[in-house]
Design an enzyme around this catalytic site. Structure first.
Site, PDB file in Angstrom:
ATOM      1  N   THR A  15       0.936  -1.252  -0.010  1.00 60.35           N
ATOM      2  CA  THR A  15      -0.047  -0.024   0.060  1.00 60.35           C
ATOM      3  C   THR A  15       0.911   1.296  -0.072  1.00 60.35           C
ATOM      4  OG1 THR A  15       0.151  -0.247   2.454  1.00 60.35           O
ATOM      5  CG2 THR A  15      -1.904  -0.994   1.310  1.00 60.35           C
ATOM      6  N   GLY A  16       1.887   1.048   0.100  1.00 57.56           N
ATOM      7  CA  GLY A  16       2.802   2.081   0.607  1.00 57.56           C
ATOM      8  C   GLY A  16       3.325   3.066  -0.891  1.00 57.56           C
ATOM      9  N   VAL A  18       6.464   3.329  -2.211  1.00 54.20           N
ATOM     10  CA  VAL A  18       7.185   2.581  -3.166  1.00 54.20           C
ATOM     11  C   VAL A  18       6.541   1.156  -3.464  1.00 54.20           C
ATOM     12  CG1 VAL A  18       9.274   0.994  -2.969  1.00 54.20           C
ATOM     13  CG2 VAL A  18       9.378   3.216  -1.879  1.00 54.20           C
ATOM     14  N   ARG A  43      -3.638  -3.005   9.613  1.00 49.13           N
ATOM     15  CA  ARG A  43      -4.631  -1.701   9.422  1.00 49.13           C
ATOM     16  C   ARG A  43      -5.282  -2.186   7.756  1.00 49.13           C
ATOM     17  NH1 ARG A  43      -0.038   0.506  11.750  1.00 49.13           N
ATOM     18  NH2 ARG A  43       0.933   0.847   9.440  1.00 49.13           N
ATOM     19  N   SER A  44      -4.568  -2.760   7.109  1.00 51.82           N
ATOM     20  CA  SER A  44      -4.783  -2.630   5.461  1.00 51.82           C
ATOM     21  C   SER A  44      -5.466  -3.956   5.107  1.00 51.82           C
ATOM     22  CB  SER A  44      -3.599  -2.570   4.630  1.00 51.82           C
ATOM     23  OG  SER A  44      -2.936  -1.250   4.865  1.00 51.82           O
ATOM     24  N   ARG A 103      21.516  -3.787   4.252  1.00 52.62           N
ATOM     25  CA  ARG A 103      22.539  -3.071   2.838  1.00 52.62           C
ATOM     26  C   ARG A 103      23.972  -3.226   3.350  1.00 52.62           C
ATOM     27  NH1 ARG A 103      19.240   2.301   2.327  1.00 52.62           N
ATOM     28  NH2 ARG A 103      17.152   1.561   1.167  1.00 52.62           N
ATOM     29  N   CYS A 132      17.801   5.426  -2.558  1.00 52.26           N
ATOM     30  CA  CYS A 132      17.304   5.933  -3.733  1.00 52.26           C
ATOM     31  C   CYS A 132      18.442   6.969  -3.986  1.00 52.26           C
ATOM     32  CB  CYS A 132      16.107   6.831  -3.876  1.00 52.26           C
ATOM     33  SG  CYS A 132      15.683   7.781  -2.133  1.00 52.26           S
ATOM     34  N   LYS A 223      24.450   6.708   4.845  1.00 50.28           N
ATOM     35  CA  LYS A 223      23.935   5.739   3.685  1.00 50.28           C
ATOM     36  C   LYS A 223      24.526   5.778   2.342  1.00 50.28           C
ATOM     37  CE  LYS A 223      19.187   5.240   5.648  1.00 50.28           C
ATOM     38  NZ  LYS A 223      17.767   5.402   5.295  1.00 50.28           N
ATOM     39  N   HIS A 252      14.418  13.073  -7.398  1.00 51.33           N
ATOM     40  CA  HIS A 252      15.647  13.568  -6.475  1.00 51.33           C
ATOM     41  C   HIS A 252      16.600  14.182  -7.350  1.00 51.33           C
ATOM     42  CE1 HIS A 252      13.933  11.689  -2.878  1.00 51.33           C
ATOM     43  NE2 HIS A 252      15.017  10.784  -2.671  1.00 51.33           N
TER      44      HIS A 252
HETATM   45  P1  NAP Z   1       4.795   4.362   2.954  1.00 53.75           P
HETATM   46  O1  NAP Z   1       4.378   5.060   2.037  1.00 53.75           O
HETATM   47  O2  NAP Z   1       4.752   5.061   4.353  1.00 53.75           O
HETATM   48  O3  NAP Z   1       4.482   2.786   3.028  1.00 53.75           O
HETATM   49  C1  NAP Z   1       4.835   1.847   4.271  1.00 53.75           C
HETATM   50  C2  NAP Z   1       4.326   0.761   4.005  1.00 53.75           C
HETATM   51  O4  NAP Z   1       4.837  -0.218   4.905  1.00 53.75           O
HETATM   52  C3  NAP Z   1       3.017   0.697   3.799  1.00 53.75           C
HETATM   53  O5  NAP Z   1       2.586  -0.412   2.877  1.00 53.75           O
HETATM   54  C4  NAP Z   1       2.544   0.192   4.970  1.00 53.75           C
HETATM   55  O6  NAP Z   1       1.368  -0.785   4.965  1.00 53.75           O
HETATM   56  C5  NAP Z   1       3.629  -0.987   5.324  1.00 53.75           C
HETATM   57  N1  NAP Z   1       3.758  -1.117   6.960  1.00 53.75           N
HETATM   58  C6  NAP Z   1       3.996  -0.525   7.834  1.00 53.75           C
HETATM   59  N2  NAP Z   1       3.756  -1.149   8.977  1.00 53.75           N
HETATM   60  C7  NAP Z   1       3.704  -2.378   8.544  1.00 53.75           C
HETATM   61  C8  NAP Z   1       3.701  -3.727   9.373  1.00 53.75           C
HETATM   62  N3  NAP Z   1       3.839  -3.501  10.722  1.00 53.75           N
HETATM   63  N4  NAP Z   1       3.598  -4.805   8.803  1.00 53.75           N
HETATM   64  C9  NAP Z   1       3.663  -5.023   7.363  1.00 53.75           C
HETATM   65  N5  NAP Z   1       3.616  -3.679   6.540  1.00 53.75           N
HETATM   66  C10 NAP Z   1       3.698  -2.559   7.077  1.00 53.75           C
HETATM   67  O7  NAP Z   1       6.632   4.275   2.942  1.00 53.75           O
HETATM   68  P2  NAP Z   1       7.566   4.078   1.502  1.00 53.75           P
HETATM   69  O8  NAP Z   1       7.639   5.299   1.008  1.00 53.75           O
HETATM   70  O9  NAP Z   1       6.621   3.247   0.837  1.00 53.75           O
HETATM   71  O10 NAP Z   1       8.634   3.220   2.165  1.00 53.75           O
HETATM   72  C11 NAP Z   1       8.505   2.031   2.734  1.00 53.75           C
HETATM   73  C12 NAP Z   1       9.916   1.525   3.027  1.00 53.75           C
HETATM   74  O11 NAP Z   1      10.732   1.499   1.748  1.00 53.75           O
HETATM   75  C13 NAP Z   1      10.870   2.711   3.750  1.00 53.75           C
HETATM   76  O12 NAP Z   1      10.640   2.540   5.381  1.00 53.75           O
HETATM   77  C14 NAP Z   1      12.073   2.250   3.339  1.00 53.75           C
HETATM   78  O13 NAP Z   1      12.560   1.311   4.139  1.00 53.75           O
HETATM   79  C15 NAP Z   1      11.993   1.806   2.044  1.00 53.75           C
HETATM   80  N6  NAP Z   1      12.443   2.894   1.032  1.00 53.75           N
HETATM   81  C16 NAP Z   1      13.438   2.621   0.243  1.00 53.75           C
HETATM   82  C17 NAP Z   1      13.690   3.698  -0.483  1.00 53.75           C
HETATM   83  C18 NAP Z   1      15.207   3.548  -1.339  1.00 53.75           C
HETATM   84  O14 NAP Z   1      15.825   4.648  -1.330  1.00 53.75           O
HETATM   85  N7  NAP Z   1      15.384   2.335  -2.009  1.00 53.75           N
HETATM   86  C19 NAP Z   1      13.087   4.837  -0.482  1.00 53.75           C
HETATM   87  C20 NAP Z   1      11.817   5.036  -0.098  1.00 53.75           C
HETATM   88  C21 NAP Z   1      11.483   4.071   0.916  1.00 53.75           C
HETATM   89  P3  NAP Z   1       0.057  -0.079   5.794  1.00 53.75           P
HETATM   90  O15 NAP Z   1      -0.646   0.863   4.603  1.00 53.75           O
HETATM   91  O16 NAP Z   1      -0.975  -1.063   6.200  1.00 53.75           O
HETATM   92  O17 NAP Z   1       0.289   0.795   6.893  1.00 53.75           O
HETATM   93  O1  3JN Z   2      13.877  10.285   2.246  1.00 53.62           O
HETATM   94  C1  3JN Z   2      14.453   9.922   1.395  1.00 53.62           C
HETATM   95  O2  3JN Z   2      14.156  10.672   0.123  1.00 53.62           O
HETATM   96  C2  3JN Z   2      14.683   8.454   1.133  1.00 53.62           C
HETATM   97  C3  3JN Z   2      14.219   7.563   2.206  1.00 53.62           C
HETATM   98  C4  3JN Z   2      14.727   6.344   2.390  1.00 53.62           C
HETATM   99  C5  3JN Z   2      14.336   5.619   3.449  1.00 53.62           C
HETATM  100  C6  3JN Z   2      13.100   6.156   4.225  1.00 53.62           C
HETATM  101  C7  3JN Z   2      12.996   5.450   5.658  1.00 53.62           C
HETATM  102  C8  3JN Z   2      13.885   4.444   5.919  1.00 53.62           C
HETATM  103  C9  3JN Z   2      14.963   4.495   3.830  1.00 53.62           C
HETATM  104  C10 3JN Z   2      15.988   3.967   3.040  1.00 53.62           C
HETATM  105  O3  3JN Z   2      15.650   3.350   2.061  1.00 53.62           O
HETATM  106  O4  3JN Z   2      17.426   4.152   3.050  1.00 53.62           O
HETATM  107  C11 3JN Z   2      14.497   3.759   5.166  1.00 53.62           C
HETATM  108  C12 3JN Z   2      15.668   2.527   5.516  1.00 53.62           C
HETATM  109  O5  3JN Z   2      15.199   1.797   5.367  1.00 53.62           O
HETATM  110  O6  3JN Z   2      16.465   3.090   6.353  1.00 53.62           O
END
Ligand code: NAP
Ligand code: 3JN
Length: 349
Positions: A15-16, A18, A43-44, A103, A132, A223, A252
């Site tokens: 649902t997020g 990403v 929640r979802s 990582r 990212c 990072k 970005h």
């Molecule tokens: P987001 O929009 O806040 O979405 C968070 C997702 O995680 C939602 O699907 C949420 O589900 C789910 N979630 C939260 N708590 C959970 C739980 N206890 N069990 C299972 N699922 C749960 O955040 P996002 O931007 O998609 O980012 C999510 C994660 O991806 C980040 O925390 C980070 O680690 C990673 N990320 C990586 C990059 C990168 O640079 N490669 C960039 C952005 C994010 P619900 O809708 O049910 O709450």
């Molecule tokens: O803030 C941004 O533009 C990128 C953020 C990525 C992010 C957000 C929350 C947790 C990460 C990540 O992928 O590095 C994390 C994490 O998993 O540490």
């Protein structure tokens, strides 16, 4: 929904911000899917999501969710990955993890296919997708490293709010409306949801992304520094980063200063090299005001490079401007690319 051919796939965090791009990218790439589990928090559970014209019901992510799953794409935060990625691997899945949880783990490859696809051969079930901001930078730097050698990198980022998730996107929109309407608002999400203080992002720039570390750098900056060295296999590379959040929804941007190992290279040579390098689109024509911008990169998978200039004091120094869709090449597309590489290398059975 089950079909006879393809892979059994789970998307965790479906649902997020990403996770949604992950689904969109799998669909656009026509990735062969035999069955698909969409997992998120409790929640979802029970909510519906459309994928490839069919309706799927979200389930709470639990260890048993991964029974029969071959491929699990995680983007639900580091703590969920720490808890559930080993459970998925135990049940036979390969995990591509978008969080920072694994990582820097010595047994986990950290992969950007244009740079170090071969590292995939040494995985133990989990493959980490880099941050990212790191991804788009190493795509631009790798051809330069290969041809001319690389000594030093100093990067300043201009990061979009979608990097901080769906709640940060909403915060930017709500605040912008409130300010234009002369209404009160209380910042609650940025710079870091769990930190003590919050600042407005609308009409602002915040020089903090993720939490501060003891050395004065933020975790996002560390990072970028550590992941770059790991992906490029350059422990000795000098890297420094300053990461800043801007009121941009997606895309970005990075201002990057590099020092290479040679002092007889000119800008035209660098442009020719980058224009023919994988994953890069060169947009560099100052006379016609052509340069990369986040508003132009949204929805595209490439890394856009422009404003290439030689440093005025150092012949071995160059400045670049690098822009990419942080949710695509920075997250979902890089993950799906990793999966396609696994298939190509015969590593996803
Ligand atoms: P987001 O929009 O806040 O979405 C968070 C997702 O995680 C939602 O699907 C949420 O589900 C789910 N979630 C939260 N708590 C959970 C739980 N206890 N069990 C299972 N699922 C749960 O955040 P996002 O931007 O998609 O980012 C999510 C994660 O991806 C980040 O925390 C980070 O680690 C990673 N990320 C990586 C990059 C990168 O640079 N490669 C960039 C952005 C994010 P619900 O809708 O049910 O709450
Ligand atoms: O803030 C941004 O533009 C990128 C953020 C990525 C992010 C957000 C929350 C947790 C990460 C990540 O992928 O590095 C994390 C994490 O998993 O540490």
């Amino acid at each position: 929904m089950e079909t006879s051919s393809g892979y059994h796939v789970a998307v965790v965090g479906a649902t997020g911000a990403v996770g949604q791009q992950m689904l969109q990218t799998l669909q656009e790439r026509s990735f062969p899917i035999a069955s698909l589990k969409l997992l998120a928090s409790a929640r979802s559970a029970g909510k519906k999501i459309m994928f490839n014209g069919s309706e799927y019901t979200l389930e709470e992510a639990r260890p048993e969710s991964f029974e029969g799953v071959q491929l699990a794409l995680f983007s639900a935060g580091g703590s969920i990955s720490k808890k559930l990625a080993p459970e998925a691997v135990k049940r036979g899945a390969i995990v591509v993890d978008n969080t920072s949880a694994y990582r820097m783990d010595g047994r986990t490859p950290l992969v950007v296919p244009e740079v170090n696809e071969e590292d995939l051969r040494n995985h133990n079930g989990i493959i980490a997708n880099p941050n990212c901001s790191t991804i788009q930078m190493v795509v631009a730097l790798e051809p330069i490293r290969k041809k001319y050698g690389l000594k030093k990198v100093i990067v300043s980022t201009y990061q979009a709010v979608s990097g901080a998730g769906a709640s940060a996107i909403n915060e930017l929109k709500d605040q912008s409306r409130a300010i234009l309407d002369n209404k009160d608002y209380t910042p609650e999400v940025l710079p870091v949801a769990g930190d003590e203080k919050h600042y407005p992002i609308a009409f602002n720039a915040i020089p903090q992304i993720d939490k501060f570390q003891e050395n004065g750098y933020t975790f996002e900056e560390m990072k970028m520094i550590n992941e770059t060295k790991k992906i490029m296999h350059m422990e000795k590379l000098e890297v420094s980063a300053t990461c800043v959040r801007l009121p941009v929804e997606t895309g970005h941007s990075e201002s990057i200063y590099i020092e290479i190992d040679q002092d007889n290279v000119n800008v035209e040579e660098l442009k020719n090299l980058l224009k023919d390098s994988p994953g890069i689109v060169l947009e560099d024509d100052p006379a016609n005001q052509v340069y990369p911008m986040p508003a132009h990169c949204v929805g595209k998978r490439d890394v856009f490079v422009g404003r290439i200039r030689q440093d005025l004091d150092r012949p071995y120094g160059f400045h670049l401007w690098v822009v990419s869709d942080n949710l695509l090449k920075g997250a979902a597309w890089n993950s799906v690319q990793i999966v396609e590489s696994l298939v190509k290398l015969g590593m996803l059975k």
